[in-house]
Design a protein around this motif. Structure first.
Motif, mmCIF file in Angstrom:
data_model
loop_
_atom_site.group_PDB
_atom_site.id
_atom_site.type_symbol
_atom_site.label_atom_id
_atom_site.label_comp_id
_atom_site.label_asym_id
_atom_site.label_seq_id
_atom_site.Cartn_x
_atom_site.Cartn_y
_atom_site.Cartn_z
ATOM 1 N N ASP A 168 0.840 -1.199 0.000
ATOM 2 C CA ASP A 168 0.000 0.000 0.000
ATOM 3 C C ASP A 168 0.874 1.246 0.000
ATOM 4 O O ASP A 168 0.582 2.230 -0.694
ATOM 5 C CB ASP A 168 -0.914 0.019 1.232
ATOM 6 N N ARG A 169 1.937 1.212 0.799
ATOM 7 C CA ARG A 169 2.832 2.365 0.884
ATOM 8 C C ARG A 169 3.660 2.520 -0.391
ATOM 9 O O ARG A 169 3.899 3.643 -0.849
ATOM 10 C CB ARG A 169 3.762 2.195 2.080
ATOM 11 N N TYR A 170 4.071 1.385 -0.967
ATOM 12 C CA TYR A 170 4.936 1.438 -2.148
ATOM 13 C C TYR A 170 4.321 0.594 -3.269
ATOM 14 O O TYR A 170 4.762 -0.523 -3.548
ATOM 15 C CB TYR A 170 6.338 0.929 -1.804
ATOM 16 N N PRO A 171 3.277 1.094 -3.908
ATOM 17 C CA PRO A 171 2.575 0.310 -4.935
ATOM 18 C C PRO A 171 3.434 -0.008 -6.152
ATOM 19 O O PRO A 171 3.101 -0.922 -6.908
ATOM 20 C CB PRO A 171 1.383 1.206 -5.306
ATOM 21 N N ASN A 172 4.525 0.730 -6.348
ATOM 22 C CA ASN A 172 5.408 0.465 -7.488
ATOM 23 C C ASN A 172 6.639 -0.336 -7.098
ATOM 24 O O ASN A 172 7.617 -0.394 -7.838
ATOM 25 C CB ASN A 172 5.844 1.788 -8.125
ATOM 26 N N LEU A 173 6.591 -0.964 -5.937
ATOM 27 C CA LEU A 173 7.721 -1.753 -5.454
ATOM 28 C C LEU A 173 8.059 -2.853 -6.455
ATOM 29 O O LEU A 173 7.184 -3.584 -6.923
ATOM 30 C CB LEU A 173 7.366 -2.382 -4.100
ATOM 31 N N ARG A 174 9.347 -2.985 -6.774
ATOM 32 C CA ARG A 174 9.784 -3.983 -7.752
ATOM 33 C C ARG A 174 11.234 -4.371 -7.484
ATOM 34 O O ARG A 174 11.961 -3.668 -6.772
ATOM 35 C CB ARG A 174 9.648 -3.435 -9.169
#
Length: 391
Positions: free
Chosen positions: A359-365
């Motif tokens: 939720d905090r980092y929706p673009n986490l990869r």
């Protein structure tokens, strides 16, 4: 024909050893152990689950051949986990008072606050960053340390000692870490005897040991077991659950659209990864026939959790991460009388950490290629050494 060698390596990091599929068709098979002995390897879901709750398979270290289990002379694990009924149940009951539904509910706000603190800190770090050390390891370390009453300045110390204890790379290093941990915990217990706090060690000591209900010699192994089992497996589970969402966009989208399915996600992740990969040992306690195989008193048996959780007879299409699997009766936490005491706490940590992270980092990869990840094979707990990410 030579016996297969155990343990077996995972050819694909996302699946148990490929040999398990063939062995499941054969029933229990003899495998050669690293020390030159042999053991029965149980690989099917039905066999593993039955053996976990079958009193004919003993957990008692005193009944095991010391050479086979590679226990150095003069060492005694003496853990309630390595005992049979009724002693196992008596000691387990004392510890379970710390892991009741009421206790876990009380811990939820503290876990949520720790997660938010760690996520705030991630924003201050340069990228790419190591999600394993900065979040996945940090959360369970702090939870179990606060539960036990370990001072904050010692969090990293006991985390490293625990990891070294579980390593299969160098037995001498593992036993050195084991002894160092014992020294540290004995000192901590002594401090809490004179200055008790609101923590698990203090309560066990003052409510159980000093009242005569728990023998003092049983306190150290109980605390040590909680420490080692309570954070390393959860660390790996949070890490690999994060990796699952970064490598399975369909699952990630479905979970984002239906956040109420986080429980199903966690259960499937527990089954899929089966991080406790090589640490379930039993000894045959009576001559018997089990699953069509004659076994004799004193035979060692290895219960392969990853194989059981990937048995197609119990879990259709087991190599697929399936959020719609439905009833998920995996054995990642064991089964029966030896079901992991901290299972509820571990589940809550993953259920809180994973949604908050994405939720905090929706673009986490991933910051690099999947093929560059270094999976930890030589350990009782499966996982990765580092997880570099960005967003």
């Amino acid at each position: 024909m030579a016996n297969p060698a155990y343990p077996m390596a995972r050819q694909c990091p996302m699946a148990p050893p490929a040999q398990y599929a063939e062995l499941r068709e054969q029933g229990p098979v003899k495998v050669d152990m690293p020390d030159g002995g042999w053991a029965w390897l149980l690989t099917s879901y039905a066999d593993v689950r039955q053996a976990m709750n079958d009193p004919r398979f003993s957990s008692d270290d005193d009944k095991m051949n010391r050479k086979r289990t590679e226990l150095p002379p003069g060492h005694d694990l003496n853990s309630f986990w390595r005992k049979d009924e009724p002693e196992h149940g008596r000691l387990r009951h004392m510890m379970m008072t710390e892991f009741t539904a009421k206790r876990i509910k009380e811990w939820r706000p503290r876990i949520e606050a720790l997660v938010e603190q760690l996520l705030d800190r991630l924003e201050t770090l340069p990228r790419p960053l190591d999600l394993y050390s900065e979040f996945c390891l940090a959360l369970p370390t702090q939870v179990i340390a606060q539960l036990l009453g370990v001072p904050p300045q010692d969090y990293r110390l006991f985390a490293q000692q625990s990891r070294d204890c579980l390593s299969l790379d160098d037995p001498s290093k593992s036993w050195a870490a084991f002894n160092d941990m014992n020294d540290y915990l004995n000192k901590l217990i002594e401090e809490k005897e004179h200055d008790p706090k609101d923590d698990l060690i203090s309560r066990l000591l003052h409510e159980r040991v000093l009242t005569g209900e728990l023998d003092r010699k049983d306190l150290l192994p109980m605390v040590r077991f909680i420490l080692v089992s309570g954070f390393e497996t959860t660390t790996s589970q949070i890490t690999l659950s994060s990796l699952t969402l970064m490598t399975n966009p369909d699952v990630r989208l479905k979970l984002a659209a239906e956040p109420e399915r986080i429980t199903a996600f966690v259960e499937e992740s527990l089954r899929f990864w089966s991080v406790s990969q090589d640490n379930i040992l039993r000894v045959v306690d009576q001559d018997m026939e089990f699953s069509g195989t004659r076994m004799s008193v004193g035979d060692l048996a290895v219960l392969a959790i990853p194989s059981a959780n990937h048995d197609g007879n119990a879990f259709p299409d087991p190599e697929r991460f399936d959020l719609d699997r439905g009833e998920n009766r995996h054995v990642a936490f064991g089964f029966g009388t030896h079901l992991c005491a901290g299972a509820s706490l571990a589940r809550r940590e993953v259920e809180i950490a994973i949604p908050a992270l994405f939720d905090r980092y929706p673009n986490l990869r991933l910051a690099g290629d999947f093929d560059d990840l270094n999976f930890r094979q030589e350990s009782l707990v499966y996982g990765v050494e580092k997880l570099l990410v960005t967003w």
